[in-house]
Design an enzyme around this catalytic site. Structure first.
Site, PDB file in Angstrom:
ATOM      1  N   HIS A 194      -6.604  -5.680   7.382  1.00 25.80           N
ATOM      2  CA  HIS A 194      -7.586  -4.941   7.811  1.00 25.80           C
ATOM      3  C   HIS A 194      -7.129  -4.700   9.487  1.00 25.80           C
ATOM      4  CE1 HIS A 194      -9.965  -5.401   4.551  1.00 25.80           C
ATOM      5  NE2 HIS A 194     -10.001  -6.642   4.618  1.00 25.80           N
ATOM      6  N   ASP A 225      -7.515   0.628   2.517  1.00 21.65           N
ATOM      7  CA  ASP A 225      -7.523   1.335   3.854  1.00 21.65           C
ATOM      8  C   ASP A 225      -8.707   2.208   3.935  1.00 21.65           C
ATOM      9  OD1 ASP A 225      -4.941  -0.262   3.991  1.00 21.65           O
ATOM     10  OD2 ASP A 225      -3.840   1.688   2.905  1.00 21.65           O
TER      11      ASP A 225
END
Ligand code: GDP
Length: 432
Positions: A40, A12
């Protein structure tokens, strides 16, 4: 030329945004590990997208997007994702799936759930996408390769054999309903028909592409600290998150990887259990950063779970960059920190009364305490929209320079917003 885009930390970090941005000048973008368990988030002129399986290059019409052999391929999820992006107006991307890629089976997802149930309070915090059972089977040599879908004889025999094995566990360990081989075979026929248009001998395709001088990006999932060998074992993922594995998970020579762009976020976040030395323990303070973080808050792209929040960790990031073989650091989400009077940065760990800047093994990590340096913030100054490093507020530049010094790898890109154009290229004194 091959460039890898990977994470230094727990994932992340904003790899999707950096890949999407660098894909503008690339021909081929490859996912080389992981599965649809993480995601994503990408913001571009088509809108906002959460990608789980597709590489972040699918938004351009000049690129080829590849699912490499190292990926845990969930075929219905891939189809769903292709449907979602095309419905939102993205032109149908050129997609190739390696014939050596292995398939996430419906029972992998079930076993993931059953095992988490069995472990109850001691669970690993799996996203229950079947990733751990998938990779266990791959290395136990009972996985299904995409190529096998196209050989009915092999497929039928294997389905019966594997169901026999799985049913013993289902009955005796989990006390759950047995698998029906005929039903599974039918499911695999539908998978075969779905994936057929995309199947390709990817390593051969890449060999040709490299000879033609094509620009190739390898897109990693998660980050160094989730690597099964070099991460915080056992709170790791099941496939290697390192750039080096890109060569294997895509099927290209290791020496072709000339650049490794390691993405580091300007603060830390983590999901799931495991040691997290710089975690912000004050819930109010953590929630403030979580709400402001990323683009619309630090919540999982797949699970929507709130992420655990922490300050920047130079010890973990230096280690994360080293194991990736970093040539460039992309330092992301810096714009979010503009609300703070001062910003703690962890420069060392204290373990059993001694300070170190070297990242330890997991048992010692559990006992590590953060040593913080507090840097002055740039409160009240919005850095979004700035395109030159020198135009950033003085304290903001100092924050970047301080972290670069501590981690020892060149920060050549600074991301100050979620969009493609929110990027500052920087000359680093550390870049030879
Ligand atoms: P990945 O898995 O490494 O690609 O990371 P995620 O997609 O889970 O998280 C990155 C989040 O941060 C996404 O929501 C991005 O849109 C957002 N993001 C990326 N770079 C920046 C940035 O520089 N500033 C802000 N505010 N958000 C960013």
């Amino acid at each position: 030329m091959v460039k890898a885009i990977v994470g230094a930390n727990w994932g992340d970090e904003g790899k999707g945004k950096i890949t999407d941005m660098l894909a503008e000048k690339a021909d081929i973008i490859i996912r080389f590990q992981g599965g649809a368990n993480a995601g994503h988030t990408i913001v571009n002129n088509y809108g906002k997208f959460a990608l789980h399986t597709l590489p972040s290059g699918v938004f351009y019409d000049h690129t080829t997007s590849i699912i490499g052999n190292g990926v845990a391929l969930d075929i219905p999820k891939l189809m769903k994702e292709i449907g979602e992006i095309t419905e939102q107006g993205v032109p149908m991307p050129k997609i190739l799936v390696s014939d050596r890629c292995q398939i996430v089976m419906p029972y992998h997802v079930l076993f993931d759930q059953y095992e988490e149930e069995r472990l109850a309070g001691k669970s690993f915090g799996s996203t229950k996408s079947g990733i751990a059972p998938f990779y266990s089977d791959k290395y136990a040599k009972i996985g299904f390769q995409v190529s096998e879908l196209f050989d009915e004889e092999i497929l039928k025999e294997k389905v019966e054999r594997v169901c026999g094995l799985k049913n013993v566990m289902l009955e005796h360990l989990y006390h759950k309903p047995a698998l029906d081989p005929a039903e599974l075979l039918n499911t695999l026929h539908t998978y075969r028909d779905m994936v057929a248009p995309y199947v390709c001998d990817v390593s051969l395709f890449l060999d040709k592409a490299l000879k033609e001088g094509k620009q190739i990006l390898l897109e990693g999932q998660l980050g160094t600290l989730k690597d099964p060998d070099h991460g915080i074992y056992p709170m790791v993922t099941s496939s290697s998150t390192l750039a080096a594995y890109g060569a294997i998970g895509a099927g290209l020579p290791p020496y072709e990887i000339k650049e490794v762009v390691t993405v580091c976020k300007a603060y830390s976040s983590a999901v799931g259990a495991g040691a997290f030395v710089t975690e912000i323990l004050d819930e109010k303070e953590a929630q403030e950063l979580r709400e402001r973080g990323g683009d619309g808050g630090e919540y999982g792209a797949t699970t929507h779970r709130p992420r655990r929040m922490g300050w920047f960790d130079c010890v973990a990031s230096k280690y994360g960059c080293r194991l990736q073989g970093t040539t460039d650091v992309a330092f992301t989400v810096l714009d979010v920190l503009g609300y703070l009077d001062e910003i703690p940065v962890c420069t060392a760990y204290e373990i059993d009364g001694e300070q170190t800047t070297d990242f330890p093994v997991t048992a010692k990590l559990e006992r590590s305490k953060p040593v913080y340096t507090r840097l002055p913030g740039w409160k009240g100054e919005n850095i979004r929209g700035i395109r030159e490093f020198d135009k950033l507020p003085e304290n903001c530049k100092k924050y970047v320079e301080f972290i670069e010094q501590q981690i020892g790898y060149p920060i050549t890109m600074v991301s100050n917003g979620p969009g493609r154009e929110d990027i500052i290229y920087r000359e680093s004194p550390l870049k030879k």
